[in-house]
Design a protein around this motif. Sequence first.
Motif, PDB file in Angstrom:
ATOM      1  N   PHE A 181      -3.732  -6.752   0.085  1.00 38.69           N
ATOM      2  CA  PHE A 181      -3.773  -5.307  -0.115  1.00 38.69           C
ATOM      3  C   PHE A 181      -4.955  -4.935  -1.016  1.00 38.69           C
ATOM      4  O   PHE A 181      -5.677  -3.965  -0.753  1.00 38.69           O
ATOM      5  CB  PHE A 181      -2.466  -4.815  -0.743  1.00 38.69           C
ATOM      6  CG  PHE A 181      -2.566  -3.464  -1.397  1.00 38.69           C
ATOM      7  CD1 PHE A 181      -2.740  -2.327  -0.638  1.00 38.69           C
ATOM      8  CD2 PHE A 181      -2.497  -3.348  -2.780  1.00 38.69           C
ATOM      9  CE1 PHE A 181      -2.840  -1.076  -1.255  1.00 38.69           C
ATOM     10  CE2 PHE A 181      -2.592  -2.115  -3.401  1.00 38.69           C
ATOM     11  CZ  PHE A 181      -2.767  -0.968  -2.626  1.00 38.69           C
ATOM     12  N   LYS A 185      -3.753   2.068  -6.018  1.00 40.32           N
ATOM     13  CA  LYS A 185      -3.916   0.620  -6.053  1.00 40.32           C
ATOM     14  C   LYS A 185      -3.121   0.018  -7.214  1.00 40.32           C
ATOM     15  O   LYS A 185      -2.438  -0.995  -7.058  1.00 40.32           O
ATOM     16  CB  LYS A 185      -5.391   0.258  -6.184  1.00 40.32           C
ATOM     17  CG  LYS A 185      -5.755  -1.070  -5.583  1.00 40.32           C
ATOM     18  CD  LYS A 185      -7.240  -1.121  -5.247  1.00 40.32           C
ATOM     19  CE  LYS A 185      -7.450  -1.809  -3.915  1.00 40.32           C
ATOM     20  NZ  LYS A 185      -8.861  -1.931  -3.528  1.00 40.32           N
ATOM     21  N   GLY A 207       0.821  -1.211   0.000  1.00 35.17           N
ATOM     22  CA  GLY A 207       0.000   0.000   0.000  1.00 35.17           C
ATOM     23  C   GLY A 207       0.852   1.255   0.000  1.00 35.17           C
ATOM     24  O   GLY A 207       0.550   2.231  -0.704  1.00 35.17           O
ATOM     25  N   GLY A 261      -7.159  -2.901   1.133  1.00 34.60           N
ATOM     26  CA  GLY A 261      -6.830  -1.523   0.781  1.00 34.60           C
ATOM     27  C   GLY A 261      -5.598  -1.075   1.548  1.00 34.60           C
ATOM     28  O   GLY A 261      -4.948  -1.862   2.242  1.00 34.60           O
ATOM     29  N   THR A 262      -5.287   0.197   1.454  1.00 33.23           N
ATOM     30  CA  THR A 262      -4.105   0.742   2.108  1.00 33.23           C
ATOM     31  C   THR A 262      -4.213   0.625   3.620  1.00 33.23           C
ATOM     32  O   THR A 262      -5.207   1.019   4.207  1.00 33.23           O
ATOM     33  CB  THR A 262      -3.930   2.239   1.727  1.00 33.23           C
ATOM     34  OG1 THR A 262      -3.855   2.327   0.307  1.00 33.23           O
ATOM     35  CG2 THR A 262      -2.656   2.794   2.330  1.00 33.23           C
ATOM     36  N   GLY A 321       0.574   0.129  -6.389  1.00 30.85           N
ATOM     37  CA  GLY A 321       0.985  -0.922  -5.468  1.00 30.85           C
ATOM     38  C   GLY A 321       1.147  -2.259  -6.166  1.00 30.85           C
ATOM     39  O   GLY A 321       2.119  -2.990  -5.935  1.00 30.85           O
ATOM     40  N   THR A 369       0.001  -8.842  -1.807  1.00 28.81           N
ATOM     41  CA  THR A 369      -0.627  -7.964  -2.790  1.00 28.81           C
ATOM     42  C   THR A 369      -2.121  -8.240  -2.890  1.00 28.81           C
ATOM     43  O   THR A 369      -2.931  -7.308  -2.997  1.00 28.81           O
ATOM     44  CB  THR A 369       0.041  -8.146  -4.172  1.00 28.81           C
ATOM     45  OG1 THR A 369       1.459  -7.978  -4.041  1.00 28.81           O
ATOM     46  CG2 THR A 369      -0.497  -7.147  -5.176  1.00 28.81           C
TER      47      THR A 369
END
Length: 416
Positions: free
Chosen positions: A340, A135, A120, A344-345, A138, A337
């Motif tokens: 994530f 997104k 993130g 999300g962050t 990342g 990943t």
Amino acid sequence: MDNIQDSQPVEEKKASHSTEARARKAALLGAVFLMATSAIGPGFLTQTATFTAKLGAAFAFAILISVLLDIAIQLNVWRVIAVSGRRAQELGNAVLPGLGWFMSILVVVGGVVFNIGNVGGAGLGANAMLGIDAKIGGIVTAIVAIGFFLSRRAGMALDKALVVLGAVMILVTAIVAFSSNPPVGEALKNTVMPGTIDLLAIITLVGGTVGGYITYAGAHRMLDSGAGGVEHLAQTTRSSVTSIIVTAVMRFLLFLAVLGVVAGGVVLNTEGNPAAEAFQAAAGDLGMRFFGVVLWAAGISSIVGASYTSATFLTRSSGSDNKTQNTVTIVLIAISTLLFGIIGTAPATLLVFAGAFNGLVLPIGVTVLLYIALFRSDLMNGYKYPKWLAAIGILGVAVAWFLAWRSFGGVFQMLG
């Protein structure tokens, strides 16, 4: 003519030894920066900015104590792993069957939690740096990280990339620190005479710098590269200390950058992205771009460090060319990943919690290694462990246990 013919093999041997020495130095430098850049992740930036906003110049004392503890711990961790020629979890299982796997679980869980924030953070860095969706940034960064482990010469590529990323982060942060005009005199005074002592800040810094997977990142890389062994202990010792110094330089520069902003009257939102706010306040829009560079570099280097080190806890030692280990590393990056993408962050609180949790995990593994150093000469190949080194290791781990005990409740209250 005979003399010339006789001298050729000698010259070839000298050239061979010279090449091996250069390769060994490069490997140790890579191990130094793997440990350092593993520590300097998005959580590192968030922790430093959060505690600087809270404690002001008094945070300098927490940095100093954490650096001293870090050095005491890393000197012993690198030494035991180098002399034994075994990874930490292998040593744990040799002491008590299953203990090494318990250590592995703690390390991998902490590594995955950190890695959600790392992916993130890299995405947010790409957004601040280039303006692309966080997104997407990342995910692309994670793919780039996977690329390192698909290379035939993964170890060499990894070592060089980490040195460059570490240098970039330090240089950019130094520029911002200069721009923020921090009260350096007050910071230096508080380094030894703090107005406030915050134990939770200290254990969080120690956990974020040498806790969890970070404790073993450099030492395991050193072992994989073939640079371990009693014959290389002088270089091992220098490398272990250098890795902490690199991290400490980055920590103090970031502290000064944020302190200058806070001292100037800016109130940072510690529930949001305090480091980004500090960079922008110090250098405007350019500061935000600089923050993007630092955050992206911190993100990708920590993705690599967390995944690589976690993978070394799930596979056997088998030298630098380890396809299984690289595959496990890639899988761990992919899992982080995916999480994530779902979660999300990671918020600032989660990143600070991850560092504090790793601080709680830290004394467990180091205690095991110190026990081996002092009482299991069979695992240390008959090596007589230096008393001075054992003494500072025992002191360091005793303080780590005390801080972990005192901070235990506070760590888990972060999530509530």
